[in-house]
Structures are given as C-alpha cells and as structure tokens.
Design an enzyme around this catalytic site. Structure first.
Site, short mmCIF file in Angstrom:
data_model
loop_
_atom_site.label_atom_id
_atom_site.label_comp_id
_atom_site.label_asym_id
_atom_site.label_seq_id
_atom_site.Cartn_x
_atom_site.Cartn_y
_atom_site.Cartn_z
N CYS A 49 49.22 4.37 20.49
CA CYS A 49 49.10 5.42 19.47
C CYS A 49 50.45 5.74 18.82
O CYS A 49 50.56 5.82 17.60
CB CYS A 49 48.45 6.67 20.07
SG CYS A 49 49.10 7.13 21.69
N1 NAP Z 1 44.63 8.76 24.89
C1 NAP Z 1 45.21 8.17 23.85
O1 NAP Z 1 45.60 8.82 22.90
C2 NAP Z 1 45.38 6.67 23.81
C3 NAP Z 1 45.72 6.08 22.59
C4 NAP Z 1 45.86 4.68 22.52
C5 NAP Z 1 45.65 3.91 23.65
N2 NAP Z 1 45.33 4.52 24.84
C6 NAP Z 1 45.08 3.63 25.99
O2 NAP Z 1 43.66 3.45 26.08
C7 NAP Z 1 43.26 3.34 27.45
C8 NAP Z 1 42.26 4.46 27.77
O3 NAP Z 1 42.92 5.71 27.54
P1 NAP Z 1 42.17 7.11 27.73
O4 NAP Z 1 43.06 8.12 27.12
O5 NAP Z 1 40.76 7.01 27.28
O6 NAP Z 1 42.23 7.22 29.32
P2 NAP Z 1 41.27 8.07 30.28
O7 NAP Z 1 40.76 9.25 29.58
O8 NAP Z 1 42.05 8.23 31.54
O9 NAP Z 1 40.05 7.06 30.52
C9 NAP Z 1 40.16 5.85 31.22
C10 NAP Z 1 38.80 5.46 31.78
O10 NAP Z 1 38.92 4.24 32.54
C11 NAP Z 1 38.18 4.36 33.76
N3 NAP Z 1 38.84 3.61 34.83
C12 NAP Z 1 39.93 3.95 35.56
N4 NAP Z 1 40.23 3.03 36.48
C13 NAP Z 1 39.29 2.06 36.35
C14 NAP Z 1 39.03 0.84 37.05
N5 NAP Z 1 39.81 0.43 38.06
N6 NAP Z 1 37.98 0.08 36.64
C15 NAP Z 1 37.17 0.47 35.62
N7 NAP Z 1 37.35 1.65 34.94
C16 NAP Z 1 38.41 2.43 35.30
C17 NAP Z 1 38.25 5.84 34.09
O11 NAP Z 1 37.44 6.35 35.09
P3 NAP Z 1 35.83 6.21 35.44
O12 NAP Z 1 35.50 4.74 35.45
O13 NAP Z 1 35.70 6.81 36.77
O14 NAP Z 1 35.08 6.98 34.39
C18 NAP Z 1 38.22 6.53 32.73
O15 NAP Z 1 36.97 6.91 32.32
C19 NAP Z 1 44.54 3.45 28.28
O16 NAP Z 1 45.00 2.17 28.57
C20 NAP Z 1 45.51 4.17 27.32
O17 NAP Z 1 46.85 3.88 27.58
C21 NAP Z 1 45.18 5.88 24.94
#
Ligand code: NAP
Length: 345
Positions: free
Chosen positions: A155
C-alpha cells in the site's frame, strides 16, 4: 450472456479479504465460490461479516487446505507474507491453470537476498518471484497482461510509486528523494495490536520503521526498473501512523536535474489513466476512501518538486488494485466493477 468467472479468496476474513468481498458484488464476472478462514471454517460469511448480509447467503468459510470447487479459475491470496508463498506453491501444483493475485509481499521482490533482509526469513520458493508481474497497472500493464500471476503492490509502495513514476521514467529522479507517508490503522490488518489500538492511536501521530520500512526496497526496485540508465537516487522513507482507519497520504520531495514543467509531465503521463486523478490542490483521503482512485497533485518552485498522493490502503492500495489486476489477467476492461465516485464527508 455475462460470463461468470469463479474465484477463491484465501484469508477472506481479514481486512483485505473483507474488502474483496465488499467489492465483488458489483463485479459482473468474478463470483467468490471459495473463501478461506482458519478461525471461521464452517461458519457462514454473512454470520461473521454482517456488513455483507444479503449478498452471500450460501457462502461458508472453508479451511485453506480444503479442495477448491470444480471450475474455480482464479485465486486472491489475502494472506500474510510467508503464508502466501506456501499457498501459491500448493495451488500451482494442484491447479496449474489457475490465475493468482497475491496481495502479500511474498512475490514482489525479485532479489532473494533483498527478500531475506526485508522479511528476515528465506523465501521457500525463491525462483517463483520471477514468474510474477509486479501489479501496478499504471507502470507495468503489459507485463501483467502477459502473465497469470501478479504480485499486488504494497500500500505504501502504491502511493509512493504513483507519486514518483513520471519523474523516474523521464530520468528526472536524482539525488535525495524523500517520502513522508501517513497510514491509517487498517494498514496492519484485522488482528488487534498495540500500535493499532484505538486509545493509543486516536489522538496521536507518530513515525515508525524510519528508513527501514519493508516497502522501501520494493519502491526502489520498481522506480529503478522504470528509470533511465543514468538514474541514481537515494530514497529516504518515513512511514507514520495517522489517527484514521483508512488511507495513505504521501508527501514526496525531489530536486529536478533540469528545468522542466513537472505538472505538464504528470498531466501527459496520467491523463489516460482511469484510476489516477490529478488535483490542482492537495488530494484528500476522504475523496478516495472506498474507491480505487489515486489522487495526485504536483507542486513546483524552480527545480524543487513536491508530489502529493492519496489512496485508500484497502482500495487502490490493496483489494481494489487486486481486482484491477485480475481484470487485466482475464482480458476484461480493467475498470470493470471498480468505477465508483468518492464521498465527502
Ligand atoms: N491492510 C492493508 O492495508 C494491506 C495493504 C496491502 C497489502 N496488504 C497485505 O495483504 C495481506 C493481507 O492483509 P490484511 O490486512 O487483510 O491482513 P489480516 O487482516 O491480518 O488478514 C489475513 C488473513 O489471513 C489468514 N491467515 C493467517 N495465517 C494464515 C495461514 N497460515 N493460512 C491461511 N490463512 C491464514 C487470517 O486468519 P484466518 O484464516 O484465521 O481468518 C486472516 O483472515 C498481507 O500480506 C498484507 O501485508 C495489506
């Protein structure tokens, strides 16, 4: 008849996954048929995410290792770095025809040594990154068209690269370049942490990972790729936590090596881009919230140039951009399902 393309979302209960699910009902082609969550496997999507009630009455979370429904053509990996690389390897082995957009940092960096220094762990499949196109359509559209795998940008990286790409492409990025970038609390995901806790953050503003944020090498990699051979710049990035939940506001400073009209360069470069809007005055996070737009303004005094950008970190910085990339992978108009105005307030 409208073609339906079945897609899976891994990490669908996280912020990125939720935002994909919020956006997809407006998409005429992509239909989520598998949504994974370890915590909520077996539960209904509408039960866990009440904001989606009425849109997915029959969709239930499954475990990430569960087989995908027959005909599933693509996957969004909205999972943490480290997890996405393993998921991709397994998916690719089981379903080699499937298109994938990875929202994590696992496939953005081309150099495995840089990956190690940024993420503190060896990449388990270091050769895979070369199969992924870096997913910033405004600067890498042709490469995205020619692949099946996209590494969706970070982001901060999205806000920064869109701020500086027109200068890099013209060989005008030289010497000291600085970025001050302020993010909202949803930038670090749905899991509560001390740094995202409301009382800690609501009335405050602070910097973190000064000069050492994991997106800095990604920004340098992409700006260097765009630049002319003589391009040499030293990037200093100062990420900051802002007291809001969505958005990244970027202030980029550079000193131009030649007498050029920067505003004219940006107008020419971004005029045809459907998701970049040029502003005369400062952009505003409010105007891009819940959209896929990046608003940009360019300010110049002599050779000093300041470029401001505003994006929604969950929109153009994440899920919106992931859909934009998936549209390109499937040969659709890249704005499909994404054109909606911003709001005020
Ligand atoms: N937040 C932002 O603004 C943003 C922007 C750009 C990119 N990103 C990237 O996009 C990705 C997701 O970000 P997010 O903000 O959505 O994170 P998040 O809210 O922490 O969601 C991540 C999801 O992945 C699942 N997960 C965790 N460990 C796992 C595993 N071992 N196997 C399968 N599923 C698993 C989680 O738990 P459950 O499976 O238990 O539901 C959760 O629902 C990250 O890599 C982050 O760096 C984030």
């Amino acid at each position: 008849m409208t073609k339906t393309i079945d897609v899976a979302i891994f990490g669908a209960a996280g912020y990125g996954g939720q935002e994909l699910l919020r956006l997809l009902p407006a998409h005429p082609h992509f239909r989520p048929v598998a949504v994974t969550s370890q915590r909520y496997a077996g539960k209904g999507v509408e039960e866990i995410l009440p904001q989606l009630e009425g849109f997915f009455p029959d969709l239930r979370f499954t475990r990430p290792e569960a087989p995908l429904p027959e005909g599933c053509a693509a996957a969004f990996l909205a999972t943490p770095h480290g997890v996405s690389q393993q998921l991709f390897a397994t998916l690719h082995e089981r379903c080699p025809e499937m298109d994938v957009v990875d929202l994590s940092g696992d496939h953005r960096l081309k150099d495995k040594e840089v990956f190690y220094s940024v993420y503190g762990a060896e990449h388990r499949f270091p050769d895979k990154a070369k199969d992924f196109a870096y997913g910033l359509p405004e600067t890498n559209r042709e490469a995205i068209r020619q692949t099946a795998f996209v590494a969706n940008p970070g982001c901060f990286a999205t806000g920064a690269i869109l701020a500086l790409a027109p200068l890099a492409e013209q060989g005008l990025l030289e010497g000291d370049v600085t970025l001050a970038q302020t993010t909202g609390s949803s930038g670090s995901g749905a899991e509560p942490k001390s740094g995202t806790h409301h009382p800690e953050r609501a009335q405050d503003m602070r910097a973190y990972k000064v000069l050492s944020h994991q997106h800095q090498p990604e920004i340098v990699q992409e700006l260097s790729r765009l630049g002319l051979a003589r391009l040499e710049f030293d990037l200093a990035m100062v990420p900051q936590s802002g007291p809001f939940s969505r958005g990244i506001f970027t202030v980029a400073h550079a000193r131009l090596p030649a007498d050029v009209d920067a505003a004219e360069i940006y107008a020419r470069r971004y005029g045809p881009e459907p998701f970049v809007r040029l502003r005369r005055d400062t952009p505003s996070l409010r105007h891009v919230a819940r959209t896929n737009f990046c608003d940009v303004s360019v300010h110049q005094r002599g050779r000093r140039v300041v470029v401001l950008t505003a994006i929604d970190n969950l929109g153009k910085g994440m899920a919106g951009q992931a859909i934009q990339n998936m549209n390109i992978l499937f040969g659709l108009d890249e704005t499909t399902g994404l054109l909606a105005p911003g709001a005020n307030p």
